[in-house]
Design an enzyme around this catalytic site. Structure first.
Site, PDB file in Angstrom:
ATOM      1  N   SER A 124      38.511  45.006  41.161  1.00  0.00           N
ATOM      2  CA  SER A 124      37.726  44.076  40.347  1.00  0.00           C
ATOM      3  C   SER A 124      38.501  42.784  40.091  1.00  0.00           C
ATOM      4  O   SER A 124      38.858  42.082  41.025  1.00  0.00           O
ATOM      5  CB  SER A 124      37.299  44.753  39.040  1.00  0.00           C
ATOM      6  OG  SER A 124      36.345  43.987  38.346  1.00  0.00           O
ATOM      7  N   ASP A 132      26.600  47.398  42.888  1.00  0.00           N
ATOM      8  CA  ASP A 132      27.484  46.481  42.168  1.00  0.00           C
ATOM      9  C   ASP A 132      26.978  45.050  42.355  1.00  0.00           C
ATOM     10  O   ASP A 132      26.836  44.589  43.497  1.00  0.00           O
ATOM     11  CB  ASP A 132      28.908  46.607  42.708  1.00  0.00           C
ATOM     12  CG  ASP A 132      29.914  45.728  41.988  1.00  0.00           C
ATOM     13  OD1 ASP A 132      29.524  45.005  41.056  1.00  0.00           O
ATOM     14  OD2 ASP A 132      31.105  45.775  42.372  1.00  0.00           O
ATOM     15  N   HIS A 166      29.835  49.415  40.159  1.00  0.00           N
ATOM     16  CA  HIS A 166      31.131  48.736  40.152  1.00  0.00           C
ATOM     17  C   HIS A 166      32.248  49.622  39.602  1.00  0.00           C
ATOM     18  O   HIS A 166      32.139  50.179  38.516  1.00  0.00           O
ATOM     19  CB  HIS A 166      31.042  47.469  39.308  1.00  0.00           C
ATOM     20  CG  HIS A 166      32.301  46.673  39.278  1.00  0.00           C
ATOM     21  ND1 HIS A 166      32.805  46.037  40.380  1.00  0.00           N
ATOM     22  CD2 HIS A 166      33.177  46.418  38.271  1.00  0.00           C
ATOM     23  CE1 HIS A 166      33.920  45.415  40.057  1.00  0.00           C
ATOM     24  NE2 HIS A 166      34.178  45.632  38.796  1.00  0.00           N
TER      25      HIS A 166
END
Length: 318
Positions: free
Chosen positions: A159, A260, A292
């Site tokens: 991320s 995501d 995600h």
């Protein structure tokens, strides 16, 4: 508190970010897992201070060392996720993920603790990450110098951490690493797990609400960004961004998840890498039906194991 300072610009399960640069974090984000020997995997971890002045630190992970072998192990420099606002290497979920990766892939890992926004606005996290990467390739710790192969360094993250990993790899390609070892360190590959990228121009595939929320968050945590979401650190293809062909190493792995909202950017990043003239191998792996960062909290699920298998194979050169 006036109405402007009380305005919430980003709200999720882990934190609430206000326009005035304050954040309220959920109690769970402060949980920690102790370092030491993990009896289930045989991996040992310890904490090191990289820069006492800034507070940059890391948790190092070492798999069981077989005394009969002198083969050195690849090194993975890992950056945790958390919107640049929450997370740490010693949070139980990130500790478990890196511990498992080290056990499966037989690598030495350096999981970096960088300063968090909004108390330390960007580019503080990038500066810390650069210091940590150069500290790693200097072989400053015996685990690295005795057991790590500085000619086989991988930069990885999830991320926001994947965003950092990209930026560190590009910086290494542009500026070179500051290693002080007899043999120069070498980045062999880059692993971006559900990377966080954006731009001032919304992609057609992006959800508008998600794009707007990220735009507000970015403005709050990086008020000095050049061009807002077109700062090269969040938009790798922005005008003035370093050429993607500068990425060091021979292999790049980008992982996305079909559910995501960041996935379109991850796919576009791969396309841009292939079009940049970079001579390395680009691999895109997408987890179908997953959201995600699912593989961190859902460790051990079928999809998480499948993703881990791909990461381990990548590290092994397969």
């Amino acid at each position: 508190m006036d109405s402007g300072s009380a305005e919430i610009v980003f709200d999720c399960a882990y934190f609430r970010l206000y326009k005035d640069g304050k954040a309220e974090r959920a109690g769970i984000v402060h949980d920690t897992a102790p370092a030491g020997l993990d009896a289930d995997t045989g991996v040992t971890s310890k904490e090191v201070v990289i820069d006492a002045a800034t507070g940059v630190a890391a948790r190092l992970f070492l798999p069981t060392i077989r005394t009969a072998t002198t083969t050195k192990l690849p090194i993975v420099v890992f950056f945790h996720g958390g919107y640049f606002i929450v997370g740490s290497p010693w949070h139980p979920l990130f500790h478990r993920y890196v511990n498992s990766l080290v056990a499966r892939a037989r690598v030495v890992a350096v999981s970096v603790r960088y300063r968090l926004a909004p108390e330390h606005v960007l580019p503080a996290a990038y500066d810390d990450a650069w210091d940590a990467l150069n500290w790693t390739v200097s072989g400053a710790d015996p685990w690295l110098s005795e057991h790590g192969d500085l000619g086989r360094v991988f930069v990885a993250g999830v991320s926001a951490g994947a965003n950092i990993a990209h930026n560190m790899a590009i910086a290494a390609g542009v500026k070179g690493l500051h290693a002080a070892t007899p043999a120069p360190a070498r980045i062999e590959g880059v692993i971006l797990l559900h990377p966080s990228f954006a731009s001032e121009q919304k992609m057609e595939e992006e959800a508008e609400e998600f794009w707007k929320a990220n735009k507000k968050r970015w403005a709050a945590i990086f008020p000095g960004a050049m061009g807002g979401l077109d700062d090269p650190r969040i938009n790798p293809t922005a005008a003035g961004a370093p050429s993607l062909a500068k990425l060091p190493g021979e292999r790049l792995m980008v992982c996305t998840a079909s559910e995501d909202p960041r996935a379109p950017r991850g796919r576009a990043y791969c396309e841009s890498m292939r079009a940049s003239g970079w001579r390395g191998e680009v691999e895109l792996f997408e987890s179908e039906g997953e959201e995600h960062g699912f593989f961190v909290p859902d460790h051990g699920s079928r999809a998480a194991v499948k993703l881990m298998d791909r990461v381990v194979a990548f590290l092994a050169g397969h």
